[in-house]
Design a protein around this motif. Structure first.
Motif, PDB file in Angstrom:
ATOM      1  N   PRO A  67      37.385  47.011  27.872  1.00  0.00           N
ATOM      2  CA  PRO A  67      37.009  45.607  27.616  1.00  0.00           C
ATOM      3  C   PRO A  67      35.631  45.253  28.164  1.00  0.00           C
ATOM      4  O   PRO A  67      34.876  44.499  27.528  1.00  0.00           O
ATOM      5  CB  PRO A  67      38.108  44.810  28.330  1.00  0.00           C
ATOM      6  CG  PRO A  67      39.283  45.723  28.347  1.00  0.00           C
ATOM      7  CD  PRO A  67      38.702  47.098  28.535  1.00  0.00           C
ATOM      8  N   LYS A  70      32.969  46.838  25.888  1.00  0.00           N
ATOM      9  CA  LYS A  70      32.897  46.123  24.617  1.00  0.00           C
ATOM     10  C   LYS A  70      32.148  44.811  24.762  1.00  0.00           C
ATOM     11  O   LYS A  70      31.350  44.419  23.889  1.00  0.00           O
ATOM     12  CB  LYS A  70      34.305  45.868  24.089  1.00  0.00           C
ATOM     13  CG  LYS A  70      34.343  45.187  22.731  1.00  0.00           C
ATOM     14  CD  LYS A  70      35.773  45.032  22.236  1.00  0.00           C
ATOM     15  CE  LYS A  70      35.817  44.362  20.864  1.00  0.00           C
ATOM     16  NZ  LYS A  70      37.216  44.223  20.374  1.00  0.00           N
ATOM     17  N   GLU A  71      32.357  44.113  25.863  1.00  0.00           N
ATOM     18  CA  GLU A  71      31.740  42.804  26.062  1.00  0.00           C
ATOM     19  C   GLU A  71      30.283  42.887  26.470  1.00  0.00           C
ATOM     20  O   GLU A  71      29.467  42.040  26.087  1.00  0.00           O
ATOM     21  CB  GLU A  71      32.532  42.012  27.105  1.00  0.00           C
ATOM     22  CG  GLU A  71      32.032  40.594  27.298  1.00  0.00           C
ATOM     23  CD  GLU A  71      32.976  39.726  28.098  1.00  0.00           C
ATOM     24  OE1 GLU A  71      32.503  38.745  28.710  1.00  0.00           O
ATOM     25  OE2 GLU A  71      34.199  40.022  28.116  1.00  0.00           O
ATOM     26  N   ASN A 299      44.310  41.576  31.302  1.00  0.00           N
ATOM     27  CA  ASN A 299      43.929  42.964  31.541  1.00  0.00           C
ATOM     28  C   ASN A 299      44.803  43.605  32.614  1.00  0.00           C
ATOM     29  O   ASN A 299      45.152  44.789  32.515  1.00  0.00           O
ATOM     30  CB  ASN A 299      42.448  43.041  31.915  1.00  0.00           C
ATOM     31  CG  ASN A 299      41.557  42.608  30.763  1.00  0.00           C
ATOM     32  OD1 ASN A 299      41.873  42.847  29.599  1.00  0.00           O
ATOM     33  ND2 ASN A 299      40.450  41.946  31.078  1.00  0.00           N
TER      34      ASN A 299
END
Length: 363
Positions: A67, A70-71, A299
């Motif tokens: 995550p 990706k961010e 998460n």
């Protein structure tokens, strides 16, 4: 929850590669100072994150690293596990190329904070109130919660003959058959031994070292030691020991494999891993961004899908399926019968406790 897992002297590790933390913290190993010009850039290409490796790293990758990547577009590059000693060396030597972030044993994280070696976390980005009591401080928060559980061989102790508590585990050999296995490390083992001498959970700290040693004395001749999570499993599966301290993830794994092993969360001592940024790190802005990702309940819940370790925050627990949550230390019913390790007590008193434990094991 060393192992290459699922945790040395200071922290019993779920990972096979874990090193001792507290005992080395005062005399840290010298680490080379790496020349890393990219570290000073506003947005680095990568962040170096020390973690426990193996399947724990796999779980971290799915829940936290992917995550973040990706961010932000920043690549996470995992590093070998680091404890308090290694973080001290990084900060003292400004060896920033060693690690931007350290995911370490919570007891080690408390040592690191106690020695002023960690950045303060930005709780403007993170909901500190979402964490359960004592699972977040100014400088760290827990990334998972593991339970140090009493496990047993169901063929040796079937049905009602199964041990019910640490008091059963620490009975003299004349009172209970079978050998017993414990981690050869002071932290957690000493906590468990005190419980085995009858200290109530709510009176466990400050830890009564005399009572812990008295418990260990009773079963000295019946003890089989382990130094890694995988060895704890092997001791139980091979029949070398019939009862033992296993992390709940290790015990659950054996149970899921159909081995004759069961375990209880009753009086389990909870610890886990925590998020730390070495003090003064030039990449702290992006490390703080990773902290934000790791602290999000969605998460932390995702990590529980990979390993039966619990989220450290309320929002994470709320997102875990009830049947899965029941297998974790932070499931509501399990939290009622467990005790969270007092990380601050270990940060301040660990060296004394470790000295007593080492003297006893060498005696």
């Amino acid at each position: 929850m060393k192992q290459s897992d699922l945790r040395g002297q200071f922290r019993p590790t779920r990972r096979d590669i874990i090193k001792g933390g507290l005992g080395l913290a005062a005399g840290a190993l010298a680490l080379p100072v790496l020349s890393m010009p990219a570290l000073a850039q506003s947005k680095p290409e990568r962040l170096f994150v020390a973690d426990g490796g193996s399947i724990l790293r796999d779980a971290y990758t799915k829940a936290y690293y992917e995550p973040f990547e990706k961010e932000t577009g920043i690549k996470i590059v995992p590093q070998a596990y680091m404890g308090a000693a290694e973080v001290k060396a990084i900060v003292d030597n400004k060896a920033w190329g060693q690690a931007d972030v350290v995911l370490t044993a919570t007891a080690d994280a408390s040592v690191i904070e106690h020695q002023n070696l960690a950045e303060k976390l930005d709780y403007g980005m993170i909901d500190r109130a979402d964490f359960f009591d004592s699972m977040a401080t100014d400088a760290w928060f827990m990334t998972l919660v593991a339970g140090s559980c009493l496990a047993w061989n169901t063929e040796v102790y079937p049905g009602e003959k199964a041990p019910k508590s640490w008091a059963d585990f620490f009975k003299k050999a004349s009172s209970i058959k079978g050998r017993r296995t414990l981690q050869k490390a002071a932290t957690l083992t000493m906590d468990i031994a005190a419980l085995g001498d009858g200290v109530p959970k709510d009176k466990l700290y400050p830890l009564d070292l005399d009572r812990a040693i008295a418990s260990l004395d009773r079963i000295r001749d019946d003890l089989v030691w382990w130094t890694s999570g995988s060895q704890s499993q092997q001791n139980m599966v091979s029949g070398e020991a019939d009862m033992g301290f296993l992390w709940n993830g290790r015990a659950q794994q054996l149970k899921d494999q159909g081995k004759p092993i069961d375990f209880t969360f009753q009086d389990a001592v909870l610890d886990g891993d925590a998020f730390i940024i070495p003090k003064g790190h030039p990449n702290k802005k992006w490390a703080q961004k990773l902290a934000d990702i790791v602290a999000q309940g969605k998460n932390q819940a995702k990590l529980t899908e990979s390993l039966p370790y619990g989220p450290a925050n309320k929002s994470g627990v709320a997102l875990v399926a009830p049947e899965r949550l029941a297998k974790t230390p932070t499931g509501p019913e399990n939290r009622k019968i467990t005790v969270l390790q007092d990380f601050n007590w270990w940060a301040q008193n660990g060296e004394k406790a470790m000295k007593r434990f080492t003297e006893w094991t060498n005696g």
